[in-house]
Write an enzyme that holds these catalytic residues in place. Structure first.
Site, PDB file in Angstrom:
ATOM      1  N   HIS A 127      14.641 -13.378  56.167  1.00  0.00           N
ATOM      2  CA  HIS A 127      15.345 -13.541  54.749  1.00  0.00           C
ATOM      3  C   HIS A 127      16.993 -13.375  54.919  1.00  0.00           C
ATOM      4  CE1 HIS A 127      16.261 -12.582  50.478  1.00  0.00           C
ATOM      5  NE2 HIS A 127      15.181 -13.223  50.349  1.00  0.00           N
ATOM      6  N   ASP A 204      12.103  -4.756  57.420  1.00  0.00           N
ATOM      7  CA  ASP A 204      12.218  -5.232  56.171  1.00  0.00           C
ATOM      8  C   ASP A 204      10.829  -5.678  55.771  1.00  0.00           C
ATOM      9  OD1 ASP A 204      11.938  -6.866  54.023  1.00  0.00           O
ATOM     10  OD2 ASP A 204      13.464  -8.554  54.686  1.00  0.00           O
ATOM     11  N   GLN A 207       7.886  -7.751  51.804  1.00  0.00           N
ATOM     12  CA  GLN A 207       6.603  -8.578  51.644  1.00  0.00           C
ATOM     13  C   GLN A 207       5.482  -7.746  52.139  1.00  0.00           C
ATOM     14  OE1 GLN A 207       6.565 -10.895  49.744  1.00  0.00           O
ATOM     15  NE2 GLN A 207       8.866 -11.559  49.550  1.00  0.00           N
ATOM     16  N   LYS A 230       8.461  -6.227  43.880  1.00  0.00           N
ATOM     17  CA  LYS A 230       7.476  -7.178  44.630  1.00  0.00           C
ATOM     18  C   LYS A 230       6.139  -6.397  44.804  1.00  0.00           C
ATOM     19  CE  LYS A 230      11.140  -9.339  47.286  1.00  0.00           C
ATOM     20  NZ  LYS A 230      11.013 -10.606  46.645  1.00  0.00           N
ATOM     21  N   CYS A 368      15.465 -18.369  50.540  1.00  0.00           N
ATOM     22  CA  CYS A 368      16.513 -17.629  51.154  1.00  0.00           C
ATOM     23  C   CYS A 368      16.067 -17.418  52.693  1.00  0.00           C
ATOM     24  CB  CYS A 368      16.495 -16.091  50.489  1.00  0.00           C
ATOM     25  SG  CYS A 368      16.980 -15.942  48.978  1.00  0.00           S
TER      26      CYS A 368
HETATM   27  N1  PLP Z   1      13.324  -9.619  52.454  1.00  0.00           N
HETATM   28  C1  PLP Z   1      12.331 -10.178  52.088  1.00  0.00           C
HETATM   29  C2  PLP Z   1      11.262 -10.678  53.143  1.00  0.00           C
HETATM   30  C3  PLP Z   1      12.104 -10.872  50.851  1.00  0.00           C
HETATM   31  O1  PLP Z   1      11.377 -11.500  50.502  1.00  0.00           O
HETATM   32  C4  PLP Z   1      13.017 -10.247  50.097  1.00  0.00           C
HETATM   33  C5  PLP Z   1      12.906 -11.163  48.624  1.00  0.00           C
HETATM   34  O2  PLP Z   1      12.525 -12.162  48.392  1.00  0.00           O
HETATM   35  C6  PLP Z   1      14.260  -9.462  50.263  1.00  0.00           C
HETATM   36  C7  PLP Z   1      14.102  -9.087  51.580  1.00  0.00           C
HETATM   37  C8  PLP Z   1      15.366  -9.155  49.386  1.00  0.00           C
HETATM   38  O3  PLP Z   1      14.674  -8.542  48.278  1.00  0.00           O
HETATM   39  P1  PLP Z   1      15.339  -7.926  47.208  1.00  0.00           P
HETATM   40  O4  PLP Z   1      15.936  -8.969  46.401  1.00  0.00           O
HETATM   41  O5  PLP Z   1      14.461  -7.253  45.935  1.00  0.00           O
HETATM   42  O6  PLP Z   1      16.406  -6.872  47.475  1.00  0.00           O
END
Ligand code: PLP
Length: 410
Positions: A127, A204, A207, A230, A368
């Site tokens: 992401h 990270d 998900q 999430k 993203c």
């Molecule tokens: N990492 C992953 C794999 C994501 O799917 C997302 C959000 O879609 C993020 C990071 C960023 O999360 P946040 O916008 O809640 O900080």
């Protein structure tokens, strides 16, 4: 709340009033859970209870309300500690979300430990929030960013990963579960290999956290970031786990109230963990609601959550595969409840708009993950992402919707 033995989707859905509405004249089908999942009554009520009955600023007050708010907020930290199996609350930092957690590590770990010529490794399927902070710190420190390639199924090429590691590798920042492909990455292997050469690993888990039990001690990751929104929790709230020994050595991310022990114009000493990384008034309601979220997840149970989502993914994959012209993007052997697809040559946006007219919420675009889309040679996908409150009947609606879109788009 339903008793555990009686858990079923029908009873769970009663906890989510938002799912019981119509959109464009049809019952809502909410398949945008990877972007943000819906909140059960229990979480909304926790926020309401806090603001109605004991809102006050935390940590600093001697009065009743402040102490009550502090107790509730810090109880959340204990709950999170157990949820991810951290060794101590010192390893549980409250953040705004995954993005802030990663930026915190890039900034604080990066400035302490990354030197000119060092290397940071990410993967093709990251992401943007796990790419851009590393690009920024690499630029600042004169380090190099290396990228683990993937195969056409959306799986990491582990042989190539092995080749990427050198004595200069300081950190590997890797997505645990891909938001756009659903791939569950072999993080245990990555962590083991990284530690063999003394590199640290940040996961990270944005998900991963909504779908499976996370045990940071078993994983032995050095950092792990997640977002509450999430996983049925509030927005603007997240967790950064870090090993205490590392966090102790890192400098604060931001300066301000709360993160200090003593301030003079000449010098400031910093507060102890975890407050060292929590400058300013925190998201108190968010913390309290996160506790309610975790309590809710436990009341449902991981067994149910994992099975329901795996069943939905399998059923949806089987059904969608029967539609001519469908291409599933992300066919890894180990996948979470994410189904990215393309319908012939039609733009994902056009498909998404038609599905919305039918009351079905999916996400369209690059999710993203622009570098991943470039690697795959596509602009984006349609993405249906499942939560344990979704049903096979809703999957049937999605399939009918895609067939309808196919007819309309020609
Ligand atoms: N990492 C992953 C794999 C994501 O799917 C997302 C959000 O879609 C993020 C990071 C960023 O999360 P946040 O916008 O809640 O900080």
């Amino acid at each position: 709340m339903v008793a555990k033995a009686d858990i079923n989707v029908e009873s769970i859905r009663k906890d989510f009033p938002i799912l019981q509405q119509e959109v464009n004249g049809r019952p809502l089908v909410y398949f945008d859970n990877a972007a943000s999942s819906q909140k059960p009554l229990q979480v909304v009520q926790a926020i309401e209870d806090y603001y109605n009955n004991f809102h006050s600023n935390v940590h600093r007050g001697v009065h009743h309300l402040s102490q009550k708010a502090t107790d509730a907020y810090e109880a959340a930290r204990e709950t999170v500690k157990d949820f991810i199996n951290a060794r101590s609350i010192k390893e549980v930092n409250f953040t705004k979300g995954t993005t802030e957690g990663i930026n915190l590590v890039a900034h604080s770990f990066g400035r302490k430990f990354i030197q000119e010529g060092d290397e940071i490794v990410i993967s093709t399927m990251e992401h943007h929030s796990n790419i851009v902070p590393w690009q920024m710190i690499c630029e600042e420190r004169g380090a190099t960013l290396k990228v683990i390639p993937i195969n056409e199924h959306g799986e990491l090429l582990l042989d190539e990963f092995d080749q990427l590691l050198t004595e200069k590798t300081k950190l590997i920042a890797l997505v645990y579960v891909s938001n756009s492909l659903g791939t569950i990455n072999p993080v245990e292997y990555i962590i083991e290999k990284a530690h063999e050469i003394g590199a640290k690993v940040l996961l990270d888990a944005a998900q991963a956290a909504p779908h499976q039990k996370i045990d940071v001690q078993e994983l032995d990751c050095d950092f792990l970031a997640l977002s509450a929104h999430k996983m049925m929790g509030p927005t603007g709230m997240g967790i950064l786990y870090g090993k205490e020994t590392l966090l102790e050595q890192m400098l604060p991310y931001q300066g301000g109230g709360e993160m200090i022990k003593e301030v003079t114009f000449e010098k400031t000493t910093y507060n102890e963990l975890p407050f060292k990384f929590e400058a300013g008034t925190p998201n108190i309601a968010g913390g309290i609601a996160l506790k309610a979220t975790i309590d809710y997840i436990h009341s449902i149970g991981w067994d149910f959550i994992e099975k329901q989502e795996a069943d939905l993914l399998q059923y949806a994959t089987e059904q969608i595969s029967q539609i001519s012209g469908i291409r599933i993007v992300g066919t890894a052997e180990k996948k979470a409840g994410v189904l990215s697809f393309l319908l012939g040559d039609h733009h994902p946006y056009d498909v998404g708009v038609i599905l919305d007219q039918l009351g079905i919420a999916v996400r369209t675009g690059h999710h993203c993950c622009q570098p991943l889309m470039n690697r795959l040679g596509i602009e984006g996908t349609c993405r249906a992402s499942f939560a344990f409150y979704n049903t096979t009947e809703e999957v049937d609606r999605l399939i009918e919707g895609i067939q309808r879109a196919q007819k309309m788009l020609g």
